[in-house]
Design a protein around this motif. Structure first.
Motif, mmCIF file in Angstrom:
data_model
loop_
_atom_site.group_PDB
_atom_site.id
_atom_site.type_symbol
_atom_site.label_atom_id
_atom_site.label_comp_id
_atom_site.label_asym_id
_atom_site.label_seq_id
_atom_site.Cartn_x
_atom_site.Cartn_y
_atom_site.Cartn_z
ATOM 1 N N ALA A 50 13.040 -46.227 4.993
ATOM 2 C CA ALA A 50 13.463 -44.840 4.754
ATOM 3 C C ALA A 50 14.821 -44.807 4.054
ATOM 4 N N ASP A 51 15.023 -43.769 3.232
ATOM 5 C CA ASP A 51 16.295 -43.636 2.502
ATOM 6 C C ASP A 51 17.487 -43.601 3.454
ATOM 7 N N THR A 52 17.276 -42.982 4.600
ATOM 8 C CA THR A 52 18.370 -42.885 5.583
ATOM 9 C C THR A 52 18.785 -44.283 6.050
ATOM 10 N N VAL A 53 17.781 -45.137 6.250
ATOM 11 C CA VAL A 53 18.087 -46.508 6.695
ATOM 12 C C VAL A 53 18.811 -47.261 5.578
ATOM 13 N N HIS A 54 18.353 -47.060 4.335
ATOM 14 C CA HIS A 54 19.063 -47.689 3.201
ATOM 15 C C HIS A 54 20.521 -47.211 3.167
ATOM 16 N N SER A 55 20.702 -45.918 3.386
ATOM 17 C CA SER A 55 22.076 -45.377 3.362
ATOM 18 C C SER A 55 22.931 -46.011 4.457
#
Lengths: 166, 142
Positions: free
Chosen positions: B41-46
């Motif tokens: 997920a993008d949140t995890v990448h962030s």
């Protein structure tokens, strides 16, 4: 310094060799090869000191990074092991030590399976701790492209290792 | 007699068996990546990029990813502490030339140093060239 005085060049080697060595080691997976690439890169840098425009560290990083890429194109190498610094291990028991060795080995194999450009981006981000802007400056590409490479590298590594480590 | 350039042929129609090398270099195992089977997920990448705190990804659907990357970080942390072996700097210094490298600057970019004597020589040369050129032109006109 740029006149190429040997003794002063030692200062540059001392200052910049650790991050460059980490880059070469994580890219090639071999301490011997990493040492050779570092040595050849610094010799090349010394011979062309007069041509430095801008930051020395960025310039010599490019020499090392290109050395790694050239080597990866013509791989002829043997073993994997690491020289670590003298910091004490935070792993208390033999089981944890074994676990740690296994993780290292698995991550080495997974990293080695990545295409060089993804491996390079992942190592610069997660081992060298560089910002995307700095990476873009060093590699001559865009922040967006590098984010994409790092994301793809993470997803590939996770796909390879999550069954065992998640 | 001609050399047999086909190294894996025995010359009698049989093929030589290639030795199997189970210890293939690790870095030689690069494989083309298909679509990643583990989308993050993008949140995890962030969070992994350091843009978000861990508390923002501590949700049930991402806990597996978070645990995985915290585990990976144990080894990445060790890699961040790796140092150049002590003997390498000495090896580099032994290998670099004893004298400073010569700069190969093209003549038109080199600094011009004008001393009184070299100025006199240059002026005399210019005068001689001018006289010779004038004499040649006058002879041609006549």
């Amino acid at each position: 310094m740029l006149a190429g005085e040997r003794d002063e060049f030692t200062v540059l080697i001392t200052r910049y060799s650790d991050p460059l060595y980490r880059h070469a080691l994580c890219m090639t997976g071999s301490p011997d090869v990493a040492e050779d690439i570092l040595q050849l890169s610094f010799i090349k840098a010394y011979q062309h000191l007069a041509e430095v425009r801008g930051r020395f560290d960025a310039w010599v990083f490019r020499i090392v990074a290109n050395g790694c890429k050239d080597w990866l194109k013509n791989i002829r190498r043997s073993h994997l092991s690491y020289d670590e610094d003298d910091q004490p291990s935070s792993y208390a028991t033999p089981e944890e030590e074994l676990d740690r060795t296994e993780l290292r080995s698995d991550l080495d194999v997974a990293l080695a399976s990545l295409p060089a450009s993804l491996r390079e981006a992942f190592v610069m981000k997660h081992v060298e701790g560089r910002s995307y802007e700095e990476m873009a400056d060093l590699l001559g590409t865009t922040v967006g492209a590098l984010k994409m490479r790092v994301h793809r590298a993470r997803e590939a590594l996770q796909a390879l290792l999550e069954e065992k480590y998640a | 007699m001609l050399d047999d350039l086909q190294s894996d042929g025995l010359g009698d129609g049989r093929k030589r068996e290639r030795p199997v090398n189970p210890e293939r270099p690790l870095a030689d195992r690069e494989v083309p990546l298909g679509p990643p089977s583990s989308a993050i997920a993008d949140t995890v990448h962030s969070w992994l990029d350091g843009d978000l705190p861990e508390s923002s990804v501590r949700r049930a659907e991402w806990s597996r990813d978070v645990d995985f990357w915290k585990r990976m970080n144990e080894d990445l942390e060790r890699r961040r502490r790796m140092r150049t072996p002590a003997h390498v700097q000495g090896r580099i210094m032994e290998a670099i030339p004893q004298h400073a490298p010569q700069m190969s600057t093209p003549w038109w970019r080199r600094e011009l140093v004008l001393t009184p004597s070299s100025a006199l020589v240059a002026a005399a040369t210019l005068l001689a060239v001018a006289v010779a050129a004038t004499a040649a032109v006058l002879r041609f006109v006549r």
